[in-house]
Design a protein around this motif. Structure first.
Motif, PDB file in Angstrom:
ATOM      1  N   LEU A  25       0.828  -1.205   0.000  1.00  0.00           N
ATOM      2  CA  LEU A  25       0.000   0.000   0.000  1.00  0.00           C
ATOM      3  C   LEU A  25       0.864   1.257   0.000  1.00  0.00           C
ATOM      4  CD1 LEU A  25      -2.959  -0.805   2.364  1.00  0.00           C
ATOM      5  CD2 LEU A  25      -3.138   0.268   0.131  1.00  0.00           C
ATOM      6  N   ALA A  26       1.840   1.321   0.871  1.00  0.00           N
ATOM      7  CA  ALA A  26       2.706   2.497   0.947  1.00  0.00           C
ATOM      8  C   ALA A  26       3.466   2.703  -0.363  1.00  0.00           C
ATOM      9  CB  ALA A  26       3.679   2.369   2.113  1.00  0.00           C
ATOM     10  N   ALA A  27       3.852   1.617  -1.006  1.00  0.00           N
ATOM     11  CA  ALA A  27       4.642   1.709  -2.235  1.00  0.00           C
ATOM     12  C   ALA A  27       3.839   2.229  -3.427  1.00  0.00           C
ATOM     13  CB  ALA A  27       5.250   0.344  -2.570  1.00  0.00           C
ATOM     14  N   VAL A  28       2.509   2.182  -3.372  1.00  0.00           N
ATOM     15  CA  VAL A  28       1.692   2.655  -4.492  1.00  0.00           C
ATOM     16  C   VAL A  28       1.508   4.177  -4.463  1.00  0.00           C
ATOM     17  CG1 VAL A  28      -0.657   2.435  -3.559  1.00  0.00           C
ATOM     18  CG2 VAL A  28      -0.237   1.943  -5.976  1.00  0.00           C
ATOM     19  N   PHE A  29       1.978   4.824  -3.386  1.00  0.00           N
ATOM     20  CA  PHE A  29       1.908   6.279  -3.285  1.00  0.00           C
ATOM     21  C   PHE A  29       3.231   6.894  -3.724  1.00  0.00           C
ATOM     22  CE2 PHE A  29      -1.521   4.972  -0.536  1.00  0.00           C
ATOM     23  CZ  PHE A  29      -2.494   5.948  -0.757  1.00  0.00           C
ATOM     24  N   GLY A  30       3.156   7.951  -4.526  1.00  0.00           N
ATOM     25  CA  GLY A  30       4.347   8.648  -4.981  1.00  0.00           C
ATOM     26  C   GLY A  30       4.933   9.529  -3.888  1.00  0.00           C
ATOM     27  N   ASP A  31       6.157  10.003  -4.126  1.00  0.00           N
ATOM     28  CA  ASP A  31       6.822  10.922  -3.199  1.00  0.00           C
ATOM     29  C   ASP A  31       5.964  12.164  -2.997  1.00  0.00           C
ATOM     30  OD1 ASP A  31       8.993   9.242  -2.920  1.00  0.00           O
ATOM     31  OD2 ASP A  31      10.188  10.265  -4.452  1.00  0.00           O
ATOM     32  N   GLY A  32       5.784  12.565  -1.754  1.00  0.00           N
ATOM     33  CA  GLY A  32       5.028  13.770  -1.451  1.00  0.00           C
ATOM     34  C   GLY A  32       3.533  13.646  -1.642  1.00  0.00           C
ATOM     35  N   ALA A  33       3.034  12.426  -1.767  1.00  0.00           N
ATOM     36  CA  ALA A  33       1.596  12.200  -1.969  1.00  0.00           C
ATOM     37  C   ALA A  33       0.805  12.696  -0.758  1.00  0.00           C
ATOM     38  CB  ALA A  33       1.320  10.720  -2.210  1.00  0.00           C
ATOM     39  N   LEU A  98       1.568   5.797  -9.953  1.00  0.00           N
ATOM     40  CA  LEU A  98       1.619   6.020  -8.510  1.00  0.00           C
ATOM     41  C   LEU A  98       0.541   7.024  -8.122  1.00  0.00           C
ATOM     42  CD1 LEU A  98       5.472   6.343  -7.962  1.00  0.00           C
ATOM     43  CD2 LEU A  98       4.025   4.364  -7.421  1.00  0.00           C
ATOM     44  N   ILE A  99      -0.048   6.833  -6.941  1.00  0.00           N
ATOM     45  CA  ILE A  99      -1.058   7.751  -6.435  1.00  0.00           C
ATOM     46  C   ILE A  99      -0.356   8.991  -5.897  1.00  0.00           C
ATOM     47  CG2 ILE A  99      -2.900   8.077  -4.733  1.00  0.00           C
ATOM     48  CD1 ILE A  99      -3.184   4.940  -4.788  1.00  0.00           C
ATOM     49  N   THR A 100      -0.744  10.157  -6.386  1.00  0.00           N
ATOM     50  CA  THR A 100      -0.178  11.414  -5.896  1.00  0.00           C
ATOM     51  C   THR A 100      -1.135  12.121  -4.950  1.00  0.00           C
ATOM     52  OG1 THR A 100      -0.970  12.608  -7.841  1.00  0.00           O
ATOM     53  CG2 THR A 100       1.291  11.721  -7.924  1.00  0.00           C
TER      54      THR A 100
END
Length: 107
Positions: A25-33, A98-100
């Protein structure tokens, strides 16, 4: 879910939520999401991991998608929380799979 076509990031979000896998789950979010849920914003990896643990993993949430259009997923969510199952709308901004940004509200 077989008749609903989802972007890769959304599909991964649902699968990881249902598997209660905080790392995926954490890995599907982009940097600064950013995640906006329950009137609060969680920004960046550390805060999003806190949100994942408290809102998805600990209550053992399982999502069942009912529709997806214009980056808006409507899903039934059930788990160890009062009143379930409940319907939620998840509005995703996605870049490079990635989810932003993710905004969640009851439907």
């Amino acid at each position: 879910m077989s008749d609903i076509t989802l972007p890769k990031a959304v599909d991964t979000f649902i699968a990881a939520t249902n598997a209660h896998d905080a790392n995926v789950l954490a890995a599907v979010f982009g940097d600064g999401a950013t995640v906006r849920d329950d009137g609060k914003a969680w920004v960046g990896e550390a805060e999003i991991r806190e949100w994942i643990q408290g809102h998805l993993i600990n209550p053992k949430v399982v999502l069942t998608p009912t529709s997806f259009a214009d980056d808006r997923l409507v899903a039934s969510g059930d788990g160890d929380f009062p009143g379930g199952p409940l319907s939620f709308a998840f509005v995703f901004d996605i870049k490079d799979d990635l989810i932003t940004d993710l905004a969640i509200e009851p439907v």
